[in-house]
Design a protein around this motif. Structure first.
Motif, PDB file in Angstrom:
ATOM      1  N   ASP A  27      17.040   2.704  -1.770  1.00 39.82           N
ATOM      2  CA  ASP A  27      18.088   2.257  -2.691  1.00 39.82           C
ATOM      3  C   ASP A  27      18.811   1.007  -2.181  1.00 39.82           C
ATOM      4  OD1 ASP A  27      17.544   4.147  -4.586  1.00 39.82           O
ATOM      5  OD2 ASP A  27      19.097   5.554  -3.919  1.00 39.82           O
ATOM      6  N   VAL A  28      18.588   0.630  -0.919  1.00 34.92           N
ATOM      7  CA  VAL A  28      19.184  -0.632  -0.442  1.00 34.92           C
ATOM      8  C   VAL A  28      18.621  -1.817  -1.239  1.00 34.92           C
ATOM      9  CG1 VAL A  28      19.619   0.225   1.902  1.00 34.92           C
ATOM     10  CG2 VAL A  28      17.455  -0.931   1.388  1.00 34.92           C
ATOM     11  N   LEU A  29      17.463  -1.598  -1.892  1.00 37.82           N
ATOM     12  CA  LEU A  29      16.848  -2.667  -2.685  1.00 37.82           C
ATOM     13  C   LEU A  29      17.265  -2.616  -4.158  1.00 37.82           C
ATOM     14  CD1 LEU A  29      13.278  -2.202  -1.174  1.00 37.82           C
ATOM     15  CD2 LEU A  29      14.714  -4.225  -0.837  1.00 37.82           C
ATOM     16  N   LEU A  30      18.017  -1.563  -4.522  1.00 36.67           N
ATOM     17  CA  LEU A  30      18.275  -1.313  -5.943  1.00 36.67           C
ATOM     18  C   LEU A  30      19.045  -2.450  -6.620  1.00 36.67           C
ATOM     19  CD1 LEU A  30      17.873   0.558  -8.324  1.00 36.67           C
ATOM     20  CD2 LEU A  30      19.870   1.872  -7.591  1.00 36.67           C
ATOM     21  N   ALA A  31      20.038  -3.019  -5.938  1.00 36.46           N
ATOM     22  CA  ALA A  31      20.834  -4.089  -6.566  1.00 36.46           C
ATOM     23  C   ALA A  31      19.944  -5.276  -6.930  1.00 36.46           C
ATOM     24  CB  ALA A  31      21.957  -4.519  -5.628  1.00 36.46           C
ATOM     25  N   ASP A  32      19.066  -5.663  -6.014  1.00 41.17           N
ATOM     26  CA  ASP A  32      18.160  -6.792  -6.293  1.00 41.17           C
ATOM     27  C   ASP A  32      17.154  -6.438  -7.381  1.00 41.17           C
ATOM     28  OD1 ASP A  32      19.403  -8.444  -4.474  1.00 41.17           O
ATOM     29  OD2 ASP A  32      18.041  -7.936  -2.827  1.00 41.17           O
ATOM     30  N   ILE A  33      16.676  -5.185  -7.361  1.00 42.76           N
ATOM     31  CA  ILE A  33      15.724  -4.756  -8.399  1.00 42.76           C
ATOM     32  C   ILE A  33      16.413  -4.783  -9.766  1.00 42.76           C
ATOM     33  CG2 ILE A  33      14.384  -2.787  -9.267  1.00 42.76           C
ATOM     34  CD1 ILE A  33      13.918  -1.991  -6.300  1.00 42.76           C
ATOM     35  N   ARG A  34      17.651  -4.288  -9.813  1.00 43.96           N
ATOM     36  CA  ARG A  34      18.398  -4.294 -11.081  1.00 43.96           C
ATOM     37  C   ARG A  34      18.578  -5.710 -11.622  1.00 43.96           C
ATOM     38  NH1 ARG A  34      23.197  -0.516  -9.018  1.00 43.96           N
ATOM     39  NH2 ARG A  34      22.635   1.486  -9.949  1.00 43.96           N
ATOM     40  N   SER A  35      18.726  -6.662 -10.701  1.00 43.05           N
ATOM     41  CA  SER A  35      18.935  -8.048 -11.143  1.00 43.05           C
ATOM     42  C   SER A  35      17.628  -8.718 -11.560  1.00 43.05           C
ATOM     43  CB  SER A  35      19.630  -8.849 -10.047  1.00 43.05           C
ATOM     44  OG  SER A  35      18.739  -9.079  -8.976  1.00 43.05           O
ATOM     45  N   GLY A  36      16.518  -7.966 -11.469  1.00 42.82           N
ATOM     46  CA  GLY A  36      15.243  -8.497 -11.959  1.00 42.82           C
ATOM     47  C   GLY A  36      14.421  -9.220 -10.922  1.00 42.82           C
ATOM     48  N   ASP A  37      14.596  -8.872  -9.644  1.00 38.55           N
ATOM     49  CA  ASP A  37      13.863  -9.547  -8.569  1.00 38.55           C
ATOM     50  C   ASP A  37      12.542  -8.797  -8.289  1.00 38.55           C
ATOM     51  OD1 ASP A  37      12.881 -10.605  -6.245  1.00 38.55           O
ATOM     52  OD2 ASP A  37      14.708 -10.314  -5.061  1.00 38.55           O
ATOM     53  N   PRO A  38      11.398  -9.356  -8.727  1.00 37.38           N
ATOM     54  CA  PRO A  38      10.118  -8.656  -8.512  1.00 37.38           C
ATOM     55  C   PRO A  38       9.771  -8.491  -7.037  1.00 37.38           C
ATOM     56  CG  PRO A  38       9.865 -10.424 -10.127  1.00 37.38           C
ATOM     57  CD  PRO A  38      11.211 -10.603  -9.475  1.00 37.38           C
ATOM     58  N   SER A  39      10.210  -9.415  -6.181  1.00 38.20           N
ATOM     59  CA  SER A  39       9.869  -9.281  -4.752  1.00 38.20           C
ATOM     60  C   SER A  39      10.596  -8.074  -4.141  1.00 38.20           C
ATOM     61  CB  SER A  39      10.190 -10.568  -3.984  1.00 38.20           C
ATOM     62  OG  SER A  39      11.578 -10.788  -3.963  1.00 38.20           O
ATOM     63  N   ALA A  40      11.792  -7.778  -4.638  1.00 34.56           N
ATOM     64  CA  ALA A  40      12.505  -6.585  -4.165  1.00 34.56           C
ATOM     65  C   ALA A  40      11.763  -5.328  -4.636  1.00 34.56           C
ATOM     66  CB  ALA A  40      13.943  -6.575  -4.690  1.00 34.56           C
ATOM     67  N   PHE A  41      11.268  -5.379  -5.880  1.00 35.59           N
ATOM     68  CA  PHE A  41      10.523  -4.226  -6.381  1.00 35.59           C
ATOM     69  C   PHE A  41       9.206  -4.063  -5.615  1.00 35.59           C
ATOM     70  CE2 PHE A  41       7.947  -1.861  -9.584  1.00 35.59           C
ATOM     71  CZ  PHE A  41       8.762  -0.733  -9.644  1.00 35.59           C
ATOM     72  N   ALA A  42       8.610  -5.172  -5.212  1.00 32.05           N
ATOM     73  CA  ALA A  42       7.381  -5.098  -4.404  1.00 32.05           C
ATOM     74  C   ALA A  42       7.674  -4.382  -3.084  1.00 32.05           C
ATOM     75  CB  ALA A  42       6.834  -6.500  -4.140  1.00 32.05           C
ATOM     76  N   ARG A  43       8.783  -4.732  -2.436  1.00 35.52           N
ATOM     77  CA  ARG A  43       9.140  -4.062  -1.171  1.00 35.52           C
ATOM     78  C   ARG A  43       9.426  -2.581  -1.424  1.00 35.52           C
ATOM     79  NH1 ARG A  43      12.000  -8.829  -0.722  1.00 35.52           N
ATOM     80  NH2 ARG A  43      14.055  -7.882  -0.932  1.00 35.52           N
ATOM     81  N   TRP A  44      10.037  -2.294  -2.553  1.00 32.07           N
ATOM     82  CA  TRP A  44      10.308  -0.892  -2.922  1.00 32.07           C
ATOM     83  C   TRP A  44       8.990  -0.144  -3.110  1.00 32.07           C
ATOM     84  CZ3 TRP A  44       9.206   2.247  -7.102  1.00 32.07           C
ATOM     85  CH2 TRP A  44       9.947   3.436  -7.187  1.00 32.07           C
ATOM     86  N   MET A  45       8.046  -0.768  -3.801  1.00 30.79           N
ATOM     87  CA  MET A  45       6.756  -0.102  -4.047  1.00 30.79           C
ATOM     88  C   MET A  45       6.004   0.163  -2.745  1.00 30.79           C
ATOM     89  SD  MET A  45       4.972  -1.448  -7.560  1.00 30.79           S
ATOM     90  CE  MET A  45       5.027  -3.201  -7.227  1.00 30.79           C
ATOM     91  N   ALA A  46       6.145  -0.733  -1.765  1.00 28.83           N
ATOM     92  CA  ALA A  46       5.427  -0.542  -0.499  1.00 28.83           C
ATOM     93  C   ALA A  46       5.791   0.804   0.130  1.00 28.83           C
ATOM     94  CB  ALA A  46       5.728  -1.690   0.463  1.00 28.83           C
ATOM     95  N   GLY A  47       7.039   1.230  -0.045  1.00 30.95           N
ATOM     96  CA  GLY A  47       7.468   2.510   0.503  1.00 30.95           C
ATOM     97  C   GLY A  47       7.347   3.663  -0.477  1.00 30.95           C
ATOM     98  N   ALA A  48       7.511   3.357  -1.773  1.00 24.71           N
ATOM     99  CA  ALA A  48       7.596   4.430  -2.778  1.00 24.71           C
ATOM    100  C   ALA A  48       6.240   4.867  -3.321  1.00 24.71           C
ATOM    101  CB  ALA A  48       8.475   3.964  -3.949  1.00 24.71           C
TER     102      ALA A  48
END
Lengths: 75, 192
Positions: free
Chosen positions: B5-26
């Motif tokens: 969830d430390v990446l959630l703010a960036d993901i909410r703002s539409g940052d695909p690279s943050a979502f990529a880092r999230w996917m690496a773990g999720a």
């Protein structure tokens, strides 16, 4: 050493999936050719493959994650 | 404990690279949550859709005081999609029992993402580098394509017949697993 099951099994371990008319990922055609044991085995093999792919990727992403990222970009 | 969830703010703002880092773990955790569906739906297709929908719903996800809120939402999306897919394609009413068993166990605050293991990563890289030429070509063709092309297309691109391509790919994954075993690593146990 491969077995007769291996080629059809590995046909479904790819991250490629056909798309429905609205763009959603659908089941791989070869998945339907596997029996229940083959489908479970394909799941386990895919799980291992994705960890290998992630280990070989500079950003730690599997081909599944790369495929999803492409769709985020509308590709 | 890793909290994606430390990446959630960036993901909410539409940052695909943050979502990529999230996917690496999720992604591995979400895939594991679908194991009980493996014989009834094509988990790869369901997982890709679930990850996409998780990205789409992320701006509306609220932190609930527990860790990995978005991951838990993603797991629920994945399981519900698997149930919907099975119901769409099912052939026997008795499948309902299997579906109920499979969707049991809602994700809770202890749901954990996967943390990359640098030792395993290095060992996999060494073993992949040691592959013979043809299996290596098949493995790398799949990785570089990342689901963009089907195997008919990939096989043609590397100058193989499709069955030869698949046999080389199967050989590649088995050789990597055997190589890891020689280094004392059973990859299926590492991922258990």
């Amino acid at each position: 050493m491969t077995t007769p099951r291996d080629p059809p099994l590995d046909a479904v371990t790819t991250a490629w999936r056909p798309r429905s008319p609205d763009g959603a990922a659908r089941s791989h055609p070869a998945w339907h050719d596997l029996d229940d044991e083959g489908k479970r085995e394909a799941y386990e093999v895919t799980r291992i493959l994705r960890s290998i792919e992630a280990a070989l990727d500079p950003e730690g992403l599997s081909t599944t994650a790369r495929a999803v990222l492409r769709r985020l970009h509308g590709l | 404990m890793v909290d994606l969830d430390v990446l959630l703010a960036d993901i909410r703002s539409g940052d695909p690279s943050a979502f990529a880092r999230w996917m690496a773990g999720a992604e591995p955790t979400m895939r594991d949550s679908l194991r009980s569906f493996a014989a009834v739906v094509d988990v790869e297709a369901v997982l890709q859709e679930a990850l996409l929908r998780t990205w789409q719903i992320a701006p509306r996800v609220e932190l609930d005081g527990k860790t990995n809120s978005l991951l838990r939402v993603g797991i629920r999306i994945a399981r519900n999609l698997a149930v919907s897919e099975r119901r769409r394609a099912r052939s026997a009413p008795s499948d309902d029992d299997a579906i109920d068993r499979a969707r049991a166990g809602d994700p809770d605050g202890t749901t954990l993402p996967v943390v990359p293991d640098p030792h395993l990563r290095q060992a996999i890289s060494k073993c992949a580098d040691a592959l013979p030429a043809q299996p290596a070509r098949a493995l790398h063709a799949r990785i570089e394509s990342a689901g963009r092309q089907d195997d008919d297309t990939l096989a043609a691109e590397v100058g193989m017949r499709k069955n030869t391509f698949l046999q080389n790919f199967t050989r590649a994954r088995k050789l990597v697993a055997d190589c890891l075993k020689r280094h004392g690593i059973d990859i299926s146990l590492e991922l258990a």
